[in-house]
Write a protein that holds these residues in place. Structure first.
Motif, mmCIF file in Angstrom:
data_model
loop_
_atom_site.group_PDB
_atom_site.id
_atom_site.type_symbol
_atom_site.label_atom_id
_atom_site.label_comp_id
_atom_site.label_asym_id
_atom_site.label_seq_id
_atom_site.Cartn_x
_atom_site.Cartn_y
_atom_site.Cartn_z
ATOM 1 N N UNK A 229 0.838 -1.188 0.000
ATOM 2 C CA UNK A 229 0.000 0.000 0.000
ATOM 3 C C UNK A 229 0.877 1.243 0.000
ATOM 4 N N UNK A 230 0.340 2.324 -0.534
ATOM 5 C CA UNK A 230 1.086 3.583 -0.564
ATOM 6 C C UNK A 230 0.158 4.743 -0.231
ATOM 7 N N UNK B 26 5.117 31.139 9.278
ATOM 8 C CA UNK B 26 4.435 30.013 8.644
ATOM 9 C C UNK B 26 5.350 28.791 8.652
ATOM 10 N N UNK B 27 4.788 27.648 9.062
ATOM 11 C CA UNK B 27 5.554 26.414 9.206
ATOM 12 C C UNK B 27 4.841 25.285 8.461
ATOM 13 N N UNK B 28 5.577 24.226 8.164
ATOM 14 C CA UNK B 28 5.053 23.121 7.361
ATOM 15 C C UNK B 28 5.162 21.825 8.153
ATOM 16 N N UNK B 29 4.030 21.129 8.293
ATOM 17 C CA UNK B 29 4.006 19.844 9.005
ATOM 18 C C UNK B 29 3.715 18.739 7.998
ATOM 19 N N UNK B 30 4.673 17.834 7.818
ATOM 20 C CA UNK B 30 4.556 16.749 6.849
ATOM 21 C C UNK B 30 3.923 15.530 7.510
ATOM 22 N N UNK B 31 2.758 15.102 7.005
ATOM 23 C CA UNK B 31 2.058 13.962 7.606
ATOM 24 C C UNK B 31 2.536 12.618 7.074
ATOM 25 N N UNK B 32 3.429 12.608 6.095
ATOM 26 C CA UNK B 32 3.863 11.352 5.482
ATOM 27 C C UNK B 32 4.433 10.397 6.527
ATOM 28 N N UNK B 33 3.920 9.182 6.543
ATOM 29 C CA UNK B 33 4.450 8.147 7.423
ATOM 30 C C UNK B 33 3.803 8.060 8.784
ATOM 31 N N UNK B 34 2.925 9.004 9.131
ATOM 32 C CA UNK B 34 2.294 8.970 10.452
ATOM 33 C C UNK B 34 1.205 7.910 10.510
ATOM 34 N N UNK B 35 0.363 7.878 9.489
ATOM 35 C CA UNK B 35 -0.711 6.888 9.429
ATOM 36 C C UNK B 35 -0.430 5.876 8.326
ATOM 37 N N UNK B 36 -0.996 4.687 8.498
ATOM 38 C CA UNK B 36 -0.912 3.637 7.480
ATOM 39 C C UNK B 36 -2.325 3.342 6.982
ATOM 40 N N UNK B 37 -2.446 2.475 5.994
ATOM 41 C CA UNK B 37 -3.752 2.328 5.344
ATOM 42 C C UNK B 37 -4.830 1.842 6.300
ATOM 43 N N UNK B 38 -4.475 1.069 7.326
ATOM 44 C CA UNK B 38 -5.489 0.597 8.262
ATOM 45 C C UNK B 38 -5.842 1.630 9.325
ATOM 46 N N UNK B 39 -5.245 2.819 9.245
ATOM 47 C CA UNK B 39 -5.645 3.930 10.116
ATOM 48 C C UNK B 39 -6.726 4.785 9.463
ATOM 49 N N UNK B 40 -7.160 4.378 8.266
ATOM 50 C CA UNK B 40 -8.216 5.080 7.553
ATOM 51 C C UNK B 40 -9.449 4.197 7.524
ATOM 52 N N UNK B 41 -10.599 4.723 7.963
ATOM 53 C CA UNK B 41 -11.820 3.942 8.028
ATOM 54 C C UNK B 41 -12.500 3.801 6.671
ATOM 55 N N UNK B 42 -13.580 3.000 6.618
ATOM 56 C CA UNK B 42 -14.304 2.780 5.361
ATOM 57 C C UNK B 42 -14.887 4.055 4.752
#
Length: 430
Positions: A319-320, A366-382
């Motif tokens: 998954x990606x 102004x600052x930038x927060x990168x969410x990449x890698x924090x959640x995986x596919x099973x952290x997203x609901x249906x």
């Protein structure tokens, strides 16, 4: 997120109010107490909704009606009884979370026009003293589409309400369904935005977020205006806002709440859906002007732009994480940190709908927060949004980011933040 059918989903959710909570397609047993009382026979001291002892959290209008996600009410009190009458503009059966002091949240469904006894001699912790003093009552509206109206507040006759000072720091979260808690178990009080703010501890917070809203000012999933427009107003883009205010919502008075030290912006997922037809140029332009407007209102606030995770897809044998507006959001961050901007900052005036020069240099804000890698596919609901665990993970990372970036002390040292999110195995032989 994948918002293929979210329009019909959102409109279905706001057409009727249900007290049912579903988790993993099963109905959760709630058994929330019915707290409605007949005030006859009670000896109450009554306070009006504009009593100075009452501290409204988030956005409430001149009718004392709540808006957006997880708005709240907080005050100190003496005695062992607190009751609230909810006005006729209250959405019937709205689920509220409430508690005293550092006790766990309690839940009840509100009845329009009724008086609810929320604190009584049988309330857990009512006889305990210290370290929180005076005794404190706090309430939060859980759902992002519903609202309550405060008609009056009561304590036992001879007792009183007490005005509480605000905490010394404040945070604002501006967003869409990802920030409002859409599809999370307890919605607003299960969102990452709430978990971030409440998890910091001793921090005032306001969550100006609503599902389906675009950053760009246009109709998105039935919402008539985008955040570029609606952020300047008290009410959100819900059907009940249209019913009450039509095309003339109340302007938000930014002096009502303490100026936030930090503003978190998480917008663009709805803009990224092809169904809403927002161009890259339009998205960047209005997102940029929104940040310029925030800076004009709160010149001392540090603003964090969150990158969009936009769901996960199967790619070959794994998954990606998807992305949306990745280069656009980062370009906005770069623009505000460029020497040319910092030497001559540009601000935005929503009344005249024009940008103008501040005519004095600015430090980076102004600052930038990168969410990449924090959640995986099973952290997203249906329903394409973070699960309760996904929300907790994102909140935890943001808390640590703010702690390290701005040297914020973490003051939360025990009281519950998320309610009914306890997962454990209590079997040691199986």
């Amino acid at each position: 997120m994948r918002f293929t059918s979210i329009c019909s989903l959102i409109l279905t959710c706001v057409c009727c109010v249900s007290a049912t909570i579903f988790q993993n397609s099963q109905e959760r047993i709630t058994n929330y107490p019915n707290t409605v009382i007949d005030t006859v026979g009670y000896q109450f001291q009554k306070y009006s909704p504009d009593a100075p002892e009452l501290s409204y959290k988030g956005r409430w209008d001149s009718k004392h009606l709540s808006w957006w996600s997880a708005p709240g009410l907080k005050f100190g009190f003496t005695g062992k009884q607190v009751a609230i009458t909810f006005g006729l503009l209250t959405t019937d059966k709205t689920l509220i979370a409430y508690r005293i002091d550092g006790q766990d949240w309690q839940l009840t469904n509100v009845t329009t026009g009724a008086t609810h006894l929320l604190v009584s001699p049988s309330t857990p912790g009512i006889d305990l003293t210290g370290p929180i003093s005076p005794s404190t009552f706090e309430m939060r509206v859980t759902n992002w589409a519903y609202g309550v109206q405060i008609d009056s507040v009561y304590v036992t006759k001879g007792d009183k309400l007490i005005e509480l000072p605000n905490f010394g720091r404040s945070i604002e979260i501006i967003g869409d369904s990802l920030s409002s808690g859409y599809s999370a178990t307890l919605e607003g009080v299960s969102s990452y935005a709430y978990g971030l703010a409440a998890g910091l501890g001793d921090t005032e917070y306001s969550i100006t977020a609503y599902p389906g809203i675009c950053a760009f000012d246009k109709v998105c999933w039935g919402n008539r205006r985008g955040m570029f427009y609606q952020w300047w107003y008290t009410s959100d883009v819900s059907p009940r806002a249209s019913e009450i205010y039509g095309d003339k919502p109340e302007r938000w008075n930014f002096s009502k709440n303490a100026a936030p030290d930090i503003v978190v912006v998480n917008l663009g997922t709805n803009d990224a859906n092809a169904a809403n037809n927002v161009t890259s140029e339009g998205y960047v332009a209005q997102y940029t002007m929104l940040v310029q407007g925030v800076h004009a209102v709160w010149p001392k606030a540090q603003i964090i732009l969150i990158s969009l995770w936009n769901g996960f897809d199967a790619v070959g044998n794994t998954y990606a994480q998807g992305s949306a507006w990745k280069s656009e959001i980062y370009s906005i961050y770069e623009y505000f940190n460029s020497p040319s901007y910092l030497e001559n900052p540009v601000l935005y005036d929503p009344v005249k709908n024009v940008t103008y020069n501040a005519n004095e240099p600015s430090s980076p804000f102004v600052h930038y927060f990168n969410t990449t890698g924090i959640m995986q596919h099973n952290d997203i609901g249906p329903k394409w949004h973070p699960t309760d665990v996904g929300n907790i993970k994102l909140a935890s990372h943001l808390i640590q980011y703010i702690k390290m970036k701005f040297n914020w002390i973490l003051y939360s040292t025990g009281p519950e933040v998320y309610h009914q999110t306890l997962y454990w195995n209590d079997q040691d032989t199986y």
